[in-house]
Design an enzyme around this catalytic site. Structure first.
Site, PDB file in Angstrom:
ATOM      1  N   ASP A 182      38.831  26.698  29.853  1.00 47.96           N
ATOM      2  CA  ASP A 182      39.351  27.041  28.710  1.00 47.96           C
ATOM      3  C   ASP A 182      40.354  26.210  28.724  1.00 47.96           C
ATOM      4  O   ASP A 182      41.259  25.849  29.065  1.00 47.96           O
ATOM      5  CB  ASP A 182      39.410  28.373  28.501  1.00 47.96           C
ATOM      6  CG  ASP A 182      38.056  28.686  28.413  1.00 47.96           C
ATOM      7  OD1 ASP A 182      37.338  27.745  27.543  1.00 47.96           O
ATOM      8  OD2 ASP A 182      38.237  30.262  27.863  1.00 47.96           O
TER       9      ASP A 182
ATOM     10  N   TYR B 215      40.404  31.358  41.970  1.00 47.70           N
ATOM     11  CA  TYR B 215      41.061  31.072  40.487  1.00 47.70           C
ATOM     12  C   TYR B 215      42.149  32.510  40.554  1.00 47.70           C
ATOM     13  O   TYR B 215      42.135  33.417  41.445  1.00 47.70           O
ATOM     14  CB  TYR B 215      40.456  32.495  39.293  1.00 47.70           C
ATOM     15  CG  TYR B 215      39.398  31.432  38.996  1.00 47.70           C
ATOM     16  CD1 TYR B 215      39.354  30.264  37.915  1.00 47.70           C
ATOM     17  CD2 TYR B 215      37.927  31.529  38.742  1.00 47.70           C
ATOM     18  CE1 TYR B 215      38.626  30.170  37.809  1.00 47.70           C
ATOM     19  CE2 TYR B 215      36.728  30.832  38.650  1.00 47.70           C
ATOM     20  CZ  TYR B 215      37.166  29.700  37.376  1.00 47.70           C
ATOM     21  OH  TYR B 215      36.196  29.232  37.298  1.00 47.70           O
TER      22      TYR B 215
END
Lengths: 246, 246
Positions: free
Chosen positions: A54, A112
């Site tokens: 994003d 992540y």
């Protein structure tokens, strides 16, 4: 010249970009790579990335591929690419992949990291790389909650309500929370991820760390299969795609 | 209300600013502080800073003062100031100073750090906070050269040719070079500094680290009192004002 399938590892600072995926009229990581590599190779190249990060999200180890026949030797390709890229994007490795290599479908997992800073005063030199949250967080409770998310579950609760994929069963091998001084790192590894899943997990762990819920509430949240049962969405700049596994 | 002399410690990311000092029509650290604090206190305030850092240079411990009478209690001032400042500037401490406190003339010393990164691939998340120099540097030689700069010398050679101050005698108590993996840190502490002095020292040490000169050449450079005898000017984004001593 034979066409080569080149596997790229890409690091970027997502601050100045509207995310990975191409959007008409907006500066994106994917669009910037396409533009720079097309100049380098003298014709339009197609690039496919493993993760559609994003806006504001960073990467140390995004993986992508390009199929290209070029006179540029593979040994020189990394430095050639980096000389065409802006300073906030860099190719950290180039390798020749098997002909059918597909960075999305062949990925077996992703790592992540979500970074928080809890100092009273914002860390001005890292403000684009963390969620500045100047309050007390109980990281033991956050870590205990993280453990309850491990293994295979239906993660519908932790996906964006906009993610309409039917299959929401995912396997997380790691949800670790650790503190180093004012910094808190949430490391999440799993096979596949739904939209906003890591940021929803991070935001929920923060809500647990400040006492809104107890760690054991995670089990009920997972069972609810309802986004409204999870905590807040953590802001994008704390998130970094560390590695894609194959 | 009595007027207070408030001593501020200020951290900033200099990337987006044209340096500390006010310049008409350009965004500067000083100008931003004046504007934000004037809104906070409801009238124009004067701010004086210890060091006029250049465009792109950072600070962890810039020191400044304002003289103000205000109903805002000193205990609340730091968080009030930080709520008016942009995210890349933060006040890290507020204290009431003696009436005559002057951040420039009362400073007894300053600590600057210059940061280099020698990795082959640029560090995208730190690119605005270091000089990316992807070559081999002999840090033992750089450190030896640094030692020869310690103590009291005429530093004319290491000042910008634009610095026309007569007095160029300065005392450096520390010029340390150390490596941590791909990172090299040059720590310089001294009583006062001439214009571009730390960046000229850093650039010269880099030239020594790559073999252009031997460490012992420093002595001759100092004696020359001529900017043309020193090495390159290191770029601004590697420099950070760490602390001002009083």
């Amino acid at each position: 010249m034979a066409e080569l399938n080149i596997k790229l590892t890409v690091a970027y600072d997502g601050t100045a970009y509207h995310g990975w995926a191409n959007q008409p009229g907006l500066k994106t990581i994917h669009g910037t790579l396409v533009e720079c590599f097309s100049r380098l190779f003298g014709r339009k190249v197609g690039i496919c990335g493993a993760s559609r990060t994003d806006a504001g999200v960073h990467a140390l180890g995004q993986t992508a591929n390009i199929c290209i026949d070029t006179p540029i030797p593979v040994a020189n390709m990394q430095s050639a690419m980096n000389s065409y890229l802006p300073k906030d994007i860099a190719v950290t490795s180039v390798e020749v992949a098997p002909r059918g290599f597909d960075p999305i479908n062949h990925a077996t997992g992703k790592h992540y990291r979500y970074t928080l800073n809890t100092a009273k005063v914002r860390p001005v030199h890292s403000i684009n790389y963390c969620w500045h949250y100047p309050y007390t967080l109980d990281t033991d409770k956050m870590d205990r909650a993280g453990r309850l998310m491990r293994c295979t579950h239906d993660f519908r609760t932790f996906a964006s309500a906009k993610d309409h994929r039917r299959d929401s069963i995912r396997t997380l091998s790691r949800v670790d929370v650790r503190r180093e001084g004012d910094w808190i790192y949430i490391d999440v590894e799993g096979n596949r991820f739904m939209y906003n899943m890591v940021r929803n997990i991070a935001g929920t762990l923060v809500d647990i760390g400040r006492g809104r819920w107890v760690p054991e509430d995670i089990t009920e949240m997972l069972e609810a299969r309802d986004r409204r049962c999870a905590g807040q969405l953590a802001p994008p700049q704390g998130l970094c795609l560390v590695k894609v596994y194959y």
